[in-house]
Design an enzyme around this catalytic site. Sequence first.
Site, mmCIF file in Angstrom:
data_model
loop_
_atom_site.group_PDB
_atom_site.id
_atom_site.type_symbol
_atom_site.label_atom_id
_atom_site.label_comp_id
_atom_site.label_asym_id
_atom_site.label_seq_id
_atom_site.Cartn_x
_atom_site.Cartn_y
_atom_site.Cartn_z
ATOM 1 N N HIS A 200 -72.819 1.037 -24.521
ATOM 2 C CA HIS A 200 -72.723 -0.307 -23.960
ATOM 3 C C HIS A 200 -73.096 -1.403 -24.942
ATOM 4 C CE1 HIS A 200 -73.035 1.132 -19.486
ATOM 5 N NE2 HIS A 200 -72.095 1.756 -20.181
ATOM 6 N N ASP A 252 -73.450 -4.961 -20.349
ATOM 7 C CA ASP A 252 -74.106 -5.253 -19.079
ATOM 8 C C ASP A 252 -74.985 -6.491 -19.140
ATOM 9 O OD1 ASP A 252 -72.940 -2.866 -18.287
ATOM 10 O OD2 ASP A 252 -74.730 -1.697 -18.735
ATOM 11 N N ASP A 287 -81.964 4.289 -18.365
ATOM 12 C CA ASP A 287 -80.714 5.046 -18.242
ATOM 13 C C ASP A 287 -80.467 5.654 -19.609
ATOM 14 O OD1 ASP A 287 -78.187 6.070 -18.076
ATOM 15 O OD2 ASP A 287 -77.185 4.185 -17.588
ATOM 16 N N GLU A 336 -82.621 7.911 -15.567
ATOM 17 C CA GLU A 336 -81.256 8.281 -15.190
ATOM 18 C C GLU A 336 -80.615 9.130 -16.292
ATOM 19 O OE1 GLU A 336 -77.151 5.679 -14.778
ATOM 20 O OE2 GLU A 336 -79.039 4.782 -14.113
ATOM 21 N N LYS A 386 -71.390 5.384 -8.067
ATOM 22 C CA LYS A 386 -70.382 4.493 -8.636
ATOM 23 C C LYS A 386 -69.152 4.652 -7.745
ATOM 24 C CE LYS A 386 -72.148 5.107 -13.332
ATOM 25 N NZ LYS A 386 -71.924 5.758 -14.645
ATOM 26 N N SER A 413 -74.358 1.355 -7.929
ATOM 27 C CA SER A 413 -74.234 0.918 -9.323
ATOM 28 C C SER A 413 -72.928 0.209 -9.629
ATOM 29 C CB SER A 413 -74.372 2.129 -10.256
ATOM 30 O OG SER A 413 -74.200 1.747 -11.610
ATOM 31 N N ARG A 415 -70.350 -0.978 -12.967
ATOM 32 C CA ARG A 415 -69.821 -0.270 -14.130
ATOM 33 C C ARG A 415 -69.845 -1.206 -15.336
ATOM 34 N NH1 ARG A 415 -67.345 4.590 -13.215
ATOM 35 N NH2 ARG A 415 -68.267 4.909 -15.254
#
Length: 474
Positions: A200, A252, A287, A336, A386, A413, A415
Amino acid sequence: MSVQEYLDKHLLSRKIEDAVNAAVRAKASDPVLFISNHMRKAVPPVITKIKARQILDSRGIPTVEVDLYTNKGMYRASVPSGASAGMYEAVELRDGDKGKYLGKGVLKAVNMINEKISEALIGMDPLLQVQIDQAMMDLDKTEYKAELGANAMLAVSIAACKAGAAEKEVPLYKHIADLSGKSNPVLPVPAITVISGGKHAENNLAVQEIMILPVGANSFQEAMQMGSETYHHLKAIIMEKYGSVGYNVGDDGGFAPNISSITECLDLVKEAIDRAGYNGRIKMAIDVGATDFCIGKKYDLDFKTPGKSGQDFKTGEDMLELYTKLCTEYPIVSIEQPFDKEDWEHTKLFSALGLCQVVGDDLLMSNPKRIERAVNEYTCNALLLKVNQVGTVTEAIEVVKQAKDAQWGVIISHRSGETEETFIADLAVGLATGQVKAGAPCRGERLAKYNQLLRIEEELGNHAIYAGENWKCP
């Protein structure tokens, strides 16, 4: 045809008389408006048209948007997509034409909606969510929705859900609660992304996200205030230590300083919490996204660091020791995907320690069969839902029920590739999951979800319940 014949044919005289009587009983101040609304309600709702199009998500990658029309209005929905897809989740239908959007186009999914799904659903009652979703599943017939595409089916499913709520004249979260058999909506604790890494962000951090959970807040509004203030204190700290380049953000919205050390990142967040004055009231979560750096049965925490990748592999036991140490030294309440998606053994060993909530993401892929296995084997104790991994609203409700029946925690959650769609905010409240993950208090597609939750809390007024300290089992 005469006026009287027309009135008689459609039974209008009786219907108008009923509407007038209802207006009189209600002592309506605007009888014309009251009668109009009364007559409108008397007409059964029906899907009249479904129109899909290709739009772009927050990463500039195509996704699906749908306008679903009934005889009473139009309802719009769009779907997100992730940075990676697993073999056990519902399939996104992509075009594969490298000459357009690098093969990521979704015109095939759009055509599936406009041609096949539309034909199957026109004439159906939008209140019948289960039947609508089942009709699409029957039309597809594959286990993972490979023919129609989960992106096509989910967009239609969400739009139909919105139409159903509108027909009942209730908020979307209330309609979702009704569909699930729940009665008490709950505002979730936000798992707010503050540092991004993994796939990410373009830094050297292996883990995907570090988040903060304002469990000590008294309301969702206060939770967002605490999260936003901490986020901005973190920005100042990163500026002091790494300069302005350090507070670039990832997909994010979390900051992405170019550091590889997990503990260094956690120290930054801990300092930000202290500066904001929320020590003890804000907890931390990670996560890990370990599947992305698992090679064989070992883990490469330096997989993004030039010159270091492959030099220092960690075993499952090493990672277990690392997580134990982190949970001891930092206020971490949730981790996570701590191991690879097929590393059931070490995930189970970690869960058995009882140090924190252990969340299955790639391990479960929101797949009911894998959730069942994890429940039976005591592999983890929380589900990351998700919705696009499942494919329909009905199936999403079912897997949440499956997790809750096992007394698991549930996180709704977002994405990495998001749109302005706010559906997951209402879903988290309606299903009373107690936890929602929507990114940083930054970037419009993330804030759309948080802002919707603020509106819902305001609408609920004195009836608003914030999960707070009961975030695991609200």
